[in-house]
Design a protein around this motif. Sequence first.
Motif, short mmCIF file in Angstrom:
data_model
loop_
_atom_site.label_atom_id
_atom_site.label_comp_id
_atom_site.label_asym_id
_atom_site.label_seq_id
_atom_site.Cartn_x
_atom_site.Cartn_y
_atom_site.Cartn_z
N VAL A 39 0.84 -1.19 0.00
CA VAL A 39 0.00 0.00 0.00
C VAL A 39 0.88 1.24 0.00
CG1 VAL A 39 -0.17 0.09 2.53
CG2 VAL A 39 -1.97 1.10 1.11
N SER B 121 -3.47 3.76 -1.37
CA SER B 121 -3.70 3.14 -2.67
C SER B 121 -4.17 1.71 -2.47
CB SER B 121 -2.41 3.14 -3.49
OG SER B 121 -1.44 2.33 -2.85
N GLN C 82 -6.90 -1.76 -3.04
CA GLN C 82 -8.30 -2.09 -2.76
C GLN C 82 -8.48 -2.88 -1.49
OE1 GLN C 82 -9.58 -4.09 -6.31
NE2 GLN C 82 -9.71 -2.21 -7.50
N PHE D 33 -7.66 -1.63 1.70
CA PHE D 33 -7.42 -0.71 2.82
C PHE D 33 -8.04 -1.24 4.10
CE2 PHE D 33 -6.48 3.15 4.89
CZ PHE D 33 -7.60 3.58 5.58
N ASN E 188 -13.31 3.24 5.20
CA ASN E 188 -12.77 2.17 4.36
C ASN E 188 -13.29 2.28 2.93
OD1 ASN E 188 -11.24 1.22 6.46
ND2 ASN E 188 -12.65 -0.45 6.98
N ASN F 279 -10.88 4.59 1.36
CA ASN F 279 -9.45 4.24 1.51
C ASN F 279 -8.68 5.35 2.22
OD1 ASN F 279 -10.07 1.94 0.09
ND2 ASN F 279 -8.59 2.26 -1.54
N THR F 280 -9.29 5.92 3.25
CA THR F 280 -8.68 7.08 3.91
C THR F 280 -8.80 6.97 5.43
OG1 THR F 280 -9.23 8.48 2.01
CG2 THR F 280 -8.64 9.59 4.05
#
Length: 128
Positions: A2, A25, A27, A29, A74, A77-78
């Motif tokens: 990641v 980055s 998928q 996360f 999620n 992704n942050t």
Amino acid sequence: QVQLVESGGGLVQAGGSLRLSCAASGQTFGSYIMGWFRQAPGKEREFVAAINRSGSNTNYADSVKGRFTISRDNAKNTAYLQMNSLKPADTAVYYCAAVPRYYFSGTYYANEGAYDYWGQGTQVTVSS
């Protein structure tokens, strides 16, 4: 693997607030435990906060408890670090970190050696 990119740092007066973001980055996360650390000039990097994969469990350094809140989205992704009641002592470069683990121990993930991936950091400066 990641890649992590922090943003949201800046200059703020004491008592103010900032929200840091850590965009990841990939998928997967939701498979990562996330942490925030900081490093002030001339000092070692120190733990700030950590959060488990679902966001249901968190841990904080004593110095930020009650002022900072770690969270994650999620779907985006942050991970985030909401920082309130900022003090000049909070001035540092803030780093997010990630590790793909299931079991969350607040104590264990307060150690920077527990993390596999790191962002480049974002500067936070709090003026008095």
